[in-house]
Design a protein around this motif. Structure first.
Motif, short mmCIF file in Angstrom:
data_model
loop_
_atom_site.label_atom_id
_atom_site.label_comp_id
_atom_site.label_asym_id
_atom_site.label_seq_id
_atom_site.Cartn_x
_atom_site.Cartn_y
_atom_site.Cartn_z
N LYS A 227 -7.57 8.30 -6.09
CA LYS A 227 -8.70 7.45 -5.70
C LYS A 227 -8.32 5.98 -5.75
N ASN A 228 -7.62 5.59 -6.80
CA ASN A 228 -7.19 4.20 -6.93
C ASN A 228 -6.26 3.80 -5.79
N ALA A 229 -5.36 4.70 -5.42
CA ALA A 229 -4.43 4.41 -4.33
C ALA A 229 -5.18 4.28 -3.00
N ALA A 230 -6.15 5.16 -2.79
CA ALA A 230 -6.95 5.08 -1.55
C ALA A 230 -7.76 3.79 -1.50
N ALA B 155 0.84 -1.20 0.00
CA ALA B 155 0.00 0.00 0.00
C ALA B 155 0.87 1.25 0.00
N GLU B 156 1.99 1.20 0.72
CA GLU B 156 2.92 2.33 0.71
C GLU B 156 3.56 2.49 -0.66
N ARG C 21 -5.43 0.92 -0.65
CA ARG C 21 -5.09 0.88 0.77
C ARG C 21 -6.22 0.24 1.57
N GLY C 22 -7.45 0.58 1.23
CA GLY C 22 -8.57 -0.02 1.93
C GLY C 22 -8.63 -1.53 1.74
N GLU C 23 -8.38 -1.98 0.52
CA GLU C 23 -8.36 -3.42 0.23
C GLU C 23 -7.19 -4.11 0.92
N ALA C 24 -6.05 -3.44 0.98
CA ALA C 24 -4.88 -4.01 1.65
C ALA C 24 -5.14 -4.17 3.15
N GLU D 267 -6.74 -7.68 7.96
CA GLU D 267 -7.76 -8.12 8.90
C GLU D 267 -8.14 -9.58 8.67
N GLU D 268 -8.19 -9.95 7.40
CA GLU D 268 -8.52 -11.33 7.06
C GLU D 268 -7.44 -12.29 7.56
N ALA D 269 -6.17 -11.89 7.41
CA ALA D 269 -5.07 -12.73 7.88
C ALA D 269 -5.12 -12.89 9.40
N ALA D 270 -5.40 -11.80 10.09
CA ALA D 270 -5.46 -11.84 11.55
C ALA D 270 -6.63 -12.69 12.04
#
Length: 317
Positions: free
Chosen positions: A182-185, A159-160, A188-191, A196-199
């Motif tokens: 917008k695409n970058a934002a 994301a960075e 980041r939300g998807e990342a 969260e899914e991994a955790a």
């Protein structure tokens, strides 16, 4: 009369040449963005989606894999010659960069690793019977940097990287800055959703693992695992029978249940050691090559997380 005909013929040829170059002129109006290799192409594709003024090209062939010891080809040189910007992973991955900059000193380069913390580079094993001098020589072939450059395998770091790409493209193509941002934002939300899914899988922190691809140290970090040992196979260093025996002892001693490997030359060692403790490997995608489905970065990382989750459910039975 003859001279006049020749002049008309030359004029006709000139006009034809200009007409044939119409597509070239049209393309030149676009921002030509070149990425160093496939993982960076995937990340940049996320940023430029929907931007009509950008022409995205990837330099290294999609089946190249990581760029360790990569040498520029004639076609690479031609591609860089027409590039407005070259986007690289950084962290020492692109060992050819100095050569490229000597040839194209005005080429703008975006290093997506700037300011991103790299994991420590894994130590490489000695060859059996190898001297310290020989080991140092082999190690010198790997990277001219300190740190593990496979940062795209960490969703947070990716994301960075995407934000660095977006910021650079906004400066180069202000007309489409809103799309890039917008695409970058969105990315980041998807990342963050991937994190969260991994955790949520619930793997205990400190779960022991072994990795068979340098980039998978970032997967161990993602799932809060403790990497007990690594076995890397490359043209300079193949693990010896002694090393494999020692690794097998470590696997049994630490009760390792996760053997993270790619479908490459390291897979056989992962399978061999996993079998020693009656386990199966976790086959993961390092995202370094293209695949038939042409999935996005996020889709491929999702599949990796699902592979880990599936294995965890099996080992808990």
């Amino acid at each position: 009369m003859k001279t006049k005909l020749i002049s008309l013929l030359l004029l006709s040829l000139l006009l034809t040449a200009c007409g044939a170059g119409g597509n070239t002129t049209e393309n030149s109006e676009k921002l030509t963005v070149v990425t160093s290799f496939y993982p960076i192409y995937l990340l940049t594709r996320e940023v430029v989606e929907g931007a009509e003024g950008v022409e995205l090209k990837n330099m290294a062939q999609p089946q190249t894999g990581c760029l360790h010891d990569y040498e520029l080809t004639v076609s690479d040189m031609k591609l860089l010659e027409g590039a407005d910007v070259l986007i690289i992973n950084g962290g020492g991955m692109e060992s050819f960069l100095e050569q490229a900059m000597e040839r194209y000193p005005h080429l703008q380069v975006v290093d997506t690793s700037v300011g991103i913390e790299l994991l420590e580079e894994e130590e490489h094993h000695h060859h059996e019977g190898e001297t310290e001098e020989e080991h140092a020589e082999h190690a010198g072939h790997d990277h001219d940097h300190e740190g593990n450059p496979h940062i795209w395998l960490s969703p947070a770091r990716a994301a960075e990287q995407v934000e660095h790409i977006s910021a650079a493209l906004c400066e180069l193509d202000a007309a489409e800055a809103e799309i890039f941002e917008k695409n970058a934002a969105d990315f980041r939300g998807e990342a963050e959703a991937l994190l969260e899914e991994a955790a949520a899988i619930g793997i205990p922190e400190g779960e022991h693992t072994a990795v068979f691809h340098e980039g998978f140290a970032y997967f161990a970090e993602l799932f809060r695992m403790e990497n007990v040992f690594s076995v890397f196979a490359d043209e300079y260093e193949m693990p010896s029978a002694k090393e494999l025996a020692e690794a097998a002892e470590e696997a049994e001693k630490h009760g390792i249940r996760f053997f993270l490997t790619a479908d490459d030359s390291g897979r056989i060692y992962g399978e061999t050691l996993a079998a020693e403790v009656d386990e199966e490997i976790v086959l993961l995608d390092p995202l370094t090559t293209a695949e038939e489905e042409n999935l996005s970065y996020l889709e491929r990382m999702e599949k990796n997380i699902e592979a880990v989750e599936k294995h965890w459910k099996e080992v808990k039975k």
